[in-house]
Motif scaffolding. Structure first.
Motif, mmCIF file in Angstrom:
data_model
loop_
_atom_site.group_PDB
_atom_site.id
_atom_site.type_symbol
_atom_site.label_atom_id
_atom_site.label_comp_id
_atom_site.label_asym_id
_atom_site.label_seq_id
_atom_site.Cartn_x
_atom_site.Cartn_y
_atom_site.Cartn_z
ATOM 1 N N LEU A 197 0.881 -1.163 -0.085
ATOM 2 C CA LEU A 197 0.060 0.129 0.106
ATOM 3 C C LEU A 197 0.858 1.284 0.023
ATOM 4 C CD1 LEU A 197 -2.950 1.156 0.171
ATOM 5 C CD2 LEU A 197 -2.575 0.890 2.863
ATOM 6 N N GLU A 234 4.052 1.417 -0.847
ATOM 7 C CA GLU A 234 4.639 1.377 -2.265
ATOM 8 C C GLU A 234 3.735 2.082 -3.437
ATOM 9 O OE1 GLU A 234 6.430 -2.416 -3.379
ATOM 10 O OE2 GLU A 234 7.847 -2.190 -1.806
ATOM 11 N N SER A 235 2.472 1.580 -3.445
ATOM 12 C CA SER A 235 1.432 2.136 -4.370
ATOM 13 C C SER A 235 1.327 3.494 -4.298
ATOM 14 C CB SER A 235 0.398 1.019 -4.216
ATOM 15 O OG SER A 235 -0.397 1.576 -3.219
ATOM 16 N N ILE A 236 1.188 3.945 -3.077
ATOM 17 C CA ILE A 236 1.218 5.423 -2.904
ATOM 18 C C ILE A 236 2.193 6.290 -3.256
ATOM 19 C CG2 ILE A 236 0.521 7.144 -0.971
ATOM 20 C CD1 ILE A 236 -1.164 5.306 0.468
ATOM 21 N N GLY A 244 2.137 6.457 -7.059
ATOM 22 C CA GLY A 244 1.012 7.257 -7.622
ATOM 23 C C GLY A 244 1.646 8.797 -7.501
ATOM 24 N N PHE A 280 -4.823 9.374 -9.859
ATOM 25 C CA PHE A 280 -3.844 8.987 -8.941
ATOM 26 C C PHE A 280 -4.200 7.737 -8.325
ATOM 27 C CE2 PHE A 280 -3.048 9.304 -4.353
ATOM 28 C CZ PHE A 280 -1.678 8.984 -4.424
ATOM 29 N N CYS A 296 -2.193 4.176 -8.284
ATOM 30 C CA CYS A 296 -2.004 3.420 -7.081
ATOM 31 C C CYS A 296 -2.564 2.080 -7.119
ATOM 32 C CB CYS A 296 -2.512 3.996 -5.905
ATOM 33 S SG CYS A 296 -1.759 5.532 -5.475
ATOM 34 N N TYR A 303 -1.046 -0.501 -9.577
ATOM 35 C CA TYR A 303 0.507 -0.733 -8.990
ATOM 36 C C TYR A 303 0.314 -1.908 -7.793
ATOM 37 C CZ TYR A 303 5.140 -1.042 -6.574
ATOM 38 O OH TYR A 303 6.267 -1.066 -6.594
ATOM 39 N N TYR A 304 -0.697 -1.722 -6.955
ATOM 40 C CA TYR A 304 -0.848 -2.801 -5.910
ATOM 41 C C TYR A 304 -1.374 -3.851 -6.388
ATOM 42 C CZ TYR A 304 -2.822 -4.341 -1.335
ATOM 43 O OH TYR A 304 -3.183 -5.167 -0.289
#
Length: 101
Positions: free
Chosen positions: A15, A17-19, A22, A79, A83, A86-87
């Motif tokens: 989570l 990493e995904s933020i 983004g 955004f 995110c 990616y997650y």
């Protein structure tokens, strides 16, 4: 118990990493707009002599409509999509590795 806790923390890591991903995508999007504006401004050379007919056209006609620019909601949606994608990719890679190993 330890395995379950490590998996849960690993999802929090995804989570975060995904933020971060983004935010990086959003910063690249903003930087691209700034850089392209700088380049276009640098190389723009007005041609005053040949622009006179276009001024007459603008004085004689009126156009109605709207110009669409992506607002805060569209940017926030992009955004969230960046995110989330990616997650999901990270989760898919993890599941694939678990099945292989």
């Amino acid at each position: 118990m330890e395995r379950e806790r490590s998996v849960r923390l690993f999802h929090k890591r995804w989570l975060v990493e995904s933020i971060i991903f983004g935010v990086v995508v959003y910063l690249i999007y903003c930087a691209w707009g700034i850089v392209s504006g700088i380049i276009l401004t640098q190389y723009y050379v007005p041609d005053i002599v040949n622009q006179y007919p276009s001024v007459e056209y603008l004085e004689e006609t009126t156009t109605f409509g709207a110009v669409y620019e992506p607002g805060l909601i569209v940017t926030a949606f992009g955004f969230i999509v960046a995110c989330g994608s990616y997650y999901l990719v990270r989760m898919g890679i993890s599941r694939f590795r678990r099945r292989q190993g």
